[in-house]
Design a protein around this motif. Sequence first.
Motif, PDB file in Angstrom:
ATOM      1  N   TYR A 210       0.809  -1.098  -0.142  1.00 11.64           N
ATOM      2  CA  TYR A 210       0.238  -0.079  -0.101  1.00 11.64           C
ATOM      3  C   TYR A 210       0.942   1.314  -0.125  1.00 11.64           C
ATOM      4  O   TYR A 210       1.940   1.343   0.692  1.00 11.64           O
ATOM      5  N   PHE A 211       0.511   2.226  -1.063  1.00 12.86           N
ATOM      6  CA  PHE A 211       1.117   3.460  -0.775  1.00 12.86           C
ATOM      7  C   PHE A 211       0.539   4.568   0.171  1.00 12.86           C
ATOM      8  O   PHE A 211      -0.662   4.706   0.269  1.00 12.86           O
ATOM      9  N   ASP A 212       1.232   5.365   0.831  1.00 14.96           N
ATOM     10  CA  ASP A 212       0.804   6.338   1.414  1.00 14.96           C
ATOM     11  C   ASP A 212       1.757   7.568   1.497  1.00 14.96           C
ATOM     12  O   ASP A 212       2.886   7.234   1.100  1.00 14.96           O
ATOM     13  N   LEU A 213       1.292   8.905   1.869  1.00 14.90           N
ATOM     14  CA  LEU A 213       2.300   9.808   1.916  1.00 14.90           C
ATOM     15  C   LEU A 213       3.474   9.800   2.916  1.00 14.90           C
ATOM     16  O   LEU A 213       4.501  10.134   2.772  1.00 14.90           O
ATOM     17  N   GLN A 214       3.162   9.303   4.138  1.00 13.14           N
ATOM     18  CA  GLN A 214       4.144   8.857   4.966  1.00 13.14           C
ATOM     19  C   GLN A 214       3.939   7.579   5.602  1.00 13.14           C
ATOM     20  O   GLN A 214       3.143   6.960   5.380  1.00 13.14           O
ATOM     21  N   GLU A 215       5.018   7.046   6.416  1.00 12.28           N
ATOM     22  CA  GLU A 215       4.750   5.738   7.039  1.00 12.28           C
ATOM     23  C   GLU A 215       3.751   5.969   8.130  1.00 12.28           C
ATOM     24  O   GLU A 215       3.998   6.570   9.132  1.00 12.28           O
ATOM     25  N   THR A 216       2.521   5.409   8.054  1.00 12.45           N
ATOM     26  CA  THR A 216       1.568   5.618   8.837  1.00 12.45           C
ATOM     27  C   THR A 216       0.842   4.498   9.461  1.00 12.45           C
ATOM     28  O   THR A 216       1.214   3.331   8.725  1.00 12.45           O
ATOM     29  N   LEU A 217       0.044   4.548  10.342  1.00 14.93           N
ATOM     30  CA  LEU A 217      -0.798   3.419  10.986  1.00 14.93           C
ATOM     31  C   LEU A 217      -1.851   3.026   9.591  1.00 14.93           C
ATOM     32  O   LEU A 217      -2.307   1.938   9.518  1.00 14.93           O
ATOM     33  N   LYS A 251       6.710  13.245  23.923  1.00 23.76           N
ATOM     34  CA  LYS A 251       5.874  14.566  23.633  1.00 23.76           C
ATOM     35  C   LYS A 251       4.785  14.159  22.601  1.00 23.76           C
ATOM     36  O   LYS A 251       4.135  15.194  22.205  1.00 23.76           O
ATOM     37  N   SER A 252       4.559  13.029  22.428  1.00 26.18           N
ATOM     38  CA  SER A 252       3.170  12.709  21.618  1.00 26.18           C
ATOM     39  C   SER A 252       1.913  13.276  22.233  1.00 26.18           C
ATOM     40  O   SER A 252       1.686  12.869  23.359  1.00 26.18           O
ATOM     41  N   PRO A 253       1.276  13.810  21.725  1.00 26.50           N
ATOM     42  CA  PRO A 253       0.057  14.428  22.349  1.00 26.50           C
ATOM     43  C   PRO A 253      -1.142  13.927  22.559  1.00 26.50           C
ATOM     44  O   PRO A 253      -1.860  14.126  23.361  1.00 26.50           O
ATOM     45  N   SER A 254      -1.212  12.447  21.809  1.00 24.54           N
ATOM     46  CA  SER A 254      -2.459  11.727  22.210  1.00 24.54           C
ATOM     47  C   SER A 254      -2.138  10.437  21.769  1.00 24.54           C
ATOM     48  O   SER A 254      -1.317  10.093  21.123  1.00 24.54           O
ATOM     49  N   ILE A 255      -2.957   9.516  22.418  1.00 26.07           N
ATOM     50  CA  ILE A 255      -2.885   8.200  22.280  1.00 26.07           C
ATOM     51  C   ILE A 255      -3.009   7.403  21.126  1.00 26.07           C
ATOM     52  O   ILE A 255      -2.496   6.543  20.495  1.00 26.07           O
ATOM     53  N   GLU A 256      -3.950   8.258  20.054  1.00 25.91           N
ATOM     54  CA  GLU A 256      -4.270   7.894  18.623  1.00 25.91           C
ATOM     55  C   GLU A 256      -2.904   7.892  17.833  1.00 25.91           C
ATOM     56  O   GLU A 256      -2.997   7.430  16.773  1.00 25.91           O
ATOM     57  N   GLU A 257      -2.230   8.752  18.367  1.00 22.29           N
ATOM     58  CA  GLU A 257      -0.724   8.748  17.366  1.00 22.29           C
ATOM     59  C   GLU A 257       0.415   7.739  17.805  1.00 22.29           C
ATOM     60  O   GLU A 257       1.356   7.718  17.096  1.00 22.29           O
ATOM     61  N   ASP A 258      -0.135   6.923  18.729  1.00 20.00           N
ATOM     62  CA  ASP A 258       0.976   5.968  19.262  1.00 20.00           C
ATOM     63  C   ASP A 258       0.565   4.729  18.358  1.00 20.00           C
ATOM     64  O   ASP A 258      -0.099   3.971  18.655  1.00 20.00           O
ATOM     65  N   THR A 259       1.348   4.503  17.306  1.00 17.59           N
ATOM     66  CA  THR A 259       1.136   3.547  16.251  1.00 17.59           C
ATOM     67  C   THR A 259       1.248   2.070  16.951  1.00 17.59           C
ATOM     68  O   THR A 259       0.672   1.187  16.556  1.00 17.59           O
ATOM     69  N   PHE A 260       2.248   2.043  17.600  1.00 18.87           N
ATOM     70  CA  PHE A 260       2.784   0.635  18.065  1.00 18.87           C
ATOM     71  C   PHE A 260       1.558   0.266  18.847  1.00 18.87           C
ATOM     72  O   PHE A 260       1.149  -0.768  18.821  1.00 18.87           O
ATOM     73  N   GLN A 262      -1.609   1.204  18.981  1.00 16.77           N
ATOM     74  CA  GLN A 262      -2.959   0.924  18.136  1.00 16.77           C
ATOM     75  C   GLN A 262      -2.705  -0.452  17.376  1.00 16.77           C
ATOM     76  O   GLN A 262      -3.735  -1.176  17.165  1.00 16.77           O
ATOM     77  N   PHE A 263      -1.581  -0.446  16.590  1.00 18.64           N
ATOM     78  CA  PHE A 263      -1.388  -1.547  15.750  1.00 18.64           C
ATOM     79  C   PHE A 263      -1.416  -3.071  16.624  1.00 18.64           C
ATOM     80  O   PHE A 263      -1.674  -3.989  16.534  1.00 18.64           O
ATOM     81  N   ILE A 347     -13.030  -7.689  10.304  1.00 19.15           N
ATOM     82  CA  ILE A 347     -11.744  -6.792   9.803  1.00 19.15           C
ATOM     83  C   ILE A 347     -11.928  -5.200  10.180  1.00 19.15           C
ATOM     84  O   ILE A 347     -11.344  -4.591  10.720  1.00 19.15           O
ATOM     85  N   ASN A 348     -13.141  -4.641   9.730  1.00 16.16           N
ATOM     86  CA  ASN A 348     -13.729  -3.208   9.840  1.00 16.16           C
ATOM     87  C   ASN A 348     -13.445  -2.877  11.386  1.00 16.16           C
ATOM     88  O   ASN A 348     -13.012  -1.878  11.632  1.00 16.16           O
ATOM     89  N   LEU A 349     -14.027  -3.656  12.234  1.00 12.49           N
ATOM     90  CA  LEU A 349     -13.987  -3.278  13.704  1.00 12.49           C
ATOM     91  C   LEU A 349     -12.714  -3.420  14.379  1.00 12.49           C
ATOM     92  O   LEU A 349     -12.516  -2.693  15.343  1.00 12.49           O
ATOM     93  N   THR A 350     -11.705  -4.436  13.910  1.00 15.80           N
ATOM     94  CA  THR A 350     -10.617  -4.770  14.684  1.00 15.80           C
ATOM     95  C   THR A 350      -9.465  -3.502  14.285  1.00 15.80           C
ATOM     96  O   THR A 350      -8.743  -3.157  15.192  1.00 15.80           O
ATOM     97  N   LEU A 351      -9.303  -3.244  13.115  1.00 16.39           N
ATOM     98  CA  LEU A 351      -8.378  -2.278  12.494  1.00 16.39           C
ATOM     99  C   LEU A 351      -8.982  -1.011  12.835  1.00 16.39           C
ATOM    100  O   LEU A 351      -9.326  -0.211  11.932  1.00 16.39           O
ATOM    101  N   ALA A 352      -9.193  -0.567  14.149  1.00 13.02           N
ATOM    102  CA  ALA A 352      -9.682   0.529  14.379  1.00 13.02           C
ATOM    103  C   ALA A 352      -8.629   1.482  15.349  1.00 13.02           C
ATOM    104  O   ALA A 352      -7.658   1.021  15.640  1.00 13.02           O
ATOM    105  N   VAL A 353      -8.951   2.766  15.168  1.00  9.87           N
ATOM    106  CA  VAL A 353      -8.228   3.666  15.849  1.00  9.87           C
ATOM    107  C   VAL A 353      -8.689   3.889  17.286  1.00  9.87           C
ATOM    108  O   VAL A 353      -9.952   4.566  17.129  1.00  9.87           O
ATOM    109  N   LEU A 354      -8.504   3.956  18.367  1.00 11.12           N
ATOM    110  CA  LEU A 354      -8.974   3.978  19.680  1.00 11.12           C
ATOM    111  C   LEU A 354      -8.410   5.386  20.358  1.00 11.12           C
ATOM    112  O   LEU A 354      -7.186   5.541  20.474  1.00 11.12           O
ATOM    113  N   SER A 355      -9.399   6.043  21.072  1.00 12.65           N
ATOM    114  CA  SER A 355      -8.898   7.318  21.451  1.00 12.65           C
ATOM    115  C   SER A 355      -9.739   7.432  22.738  1.00 12.65           C
ATOM    116  O   SER A 355     -11.054   7.289  22.659  1.00 12.65           O
TER     117      SER A 355
END
Length: 465
Positions: A210-217, A251-260, A262-263, A347-355
């Motif tokens: 998969y292509f994305d602009l950045q290395e992202t979740l 300095k991460s401002p929120s848990i949704e940015e913590d990729t490790f 979340q994934f 799959i849809n519900l498991t690959l979720a971002v939780l905040s």
Amino acid sequence: MTIRKVDLNMTEQEKYEIIKKLVETNGNKKRAALKIGCTQRHINRLIQRYKKEGKSAFIHGNHGRKPAHTIEKEKKELIVDFYRTKYYGANFEHFTELLEKYEDVKVSPSVVRSVLMNEQIISPMAHRSTKKKLKKQLKAQKEAASSKKEIEQLQNKILEIEDAHPRRPRCANFGEMIQMDASEHLWFGDKKTQLHIAVDDSTGAIVGAYFDLQETLNGYYNVLSQILKSHGIPYMFFTDRRTVFEYNKKKSPSIEEDTFTQFGYACKQLGIEIETSSIPQAKGRVERIFRTLQSRLIIELRLNGITTIEQANIFLNSYIKEYNDAFALPVNNIKSVFEKQPDDEKINLTLAVLSSRKIDNGHCIRYENKYFKLLDTYGYPVYYYKGTSGMVIKSFNKELYFCVEEKVYVLEEIPTHERKSRNFDFDTPVEKPKKKYIPPMSHPWKQASFEKYMNKQAHRKEKTA
């Protein structure tokens, strides 16, 4: 009468001298046959030809004649021109395929290699010995060069690239270990993008890309979605600790940015283990595939006119199948340890971002700079006291839910302005609330479970800091 000069090579000259001496001294034919390495009958033929034609009898019949398989000079120039202008960066085998596919030029890889090597062009996938040999030639030419321009050009060609990825045995089973990583490169267009891929260690097959602009979740979630839908649940992911799989920064401002987290939490629900390494060379399989893709995929994207991420991701679907057919090991005789494929809803519900969020004094929550109200399954608003904590669930298809203790609600955005006026739009009928689909709590969205997992990751971070 003019005497034609006869030039013989070393082997022909040796035969000539042996036969000449044999005739002049009436020597031993058996000894002459041993020296030349032929039969006595052939010695008799050589004697007859010598007496008739002299020295020229020993010139080979093909001397000065072009071999039948020699390609024309114009064709050689065309091959070099195509490589330098249109197919630059391709390895020689791929270049050969492209010439036949797009230019109707049919030559063998060995011919392509010979033609390009004569122009001091080596394959991006060349062996270390080939690079070393060419480097030696370039250094010799540099020492003999006189002009500064020529010296500079030769110096720019002298590059040595080491393969720093040691080889190791493949895993025994298909799905036993999936190596994941992303590579930033100028894959298409004029802006660098990140290609996320997952590679099966046993077969070398690409099982997700998969292509994305950045290395992202989002990039890794899309790769994981492809794996789950095409193959099932793998046993283990092997990743690089330096990537987005690293624990959240201080300095991460929120848990949704913590990729490790979340994934990792999504993989925990699926029963997938994650192993990380701080040494990128440990993922030799995926690193080598990136080298191959940078040699092949870039050219294919360019030839197909790909300029956007959307086009590139669509193209990947067909290209990865071609790549696996050409390079991956067949899975027929390899045992698969992928578990049963989950359904689309899971799959849809498991690959979720939780905040984590708290309800404000307007009985709403703020998420992504927007305000949302809570609705129950019948479409009616639900009210909680100010400060009640809960968890926002952003599913893989971008639907939003809110979990408070043991209950899940749908989130509906509150518009900035009313869509219709209560005072002036009299003819508009009052809309009744519509029923909303709310997933059952069988999915592990309990806030306590997620917070426990977050605390565990934070503790691991402190130990590794």
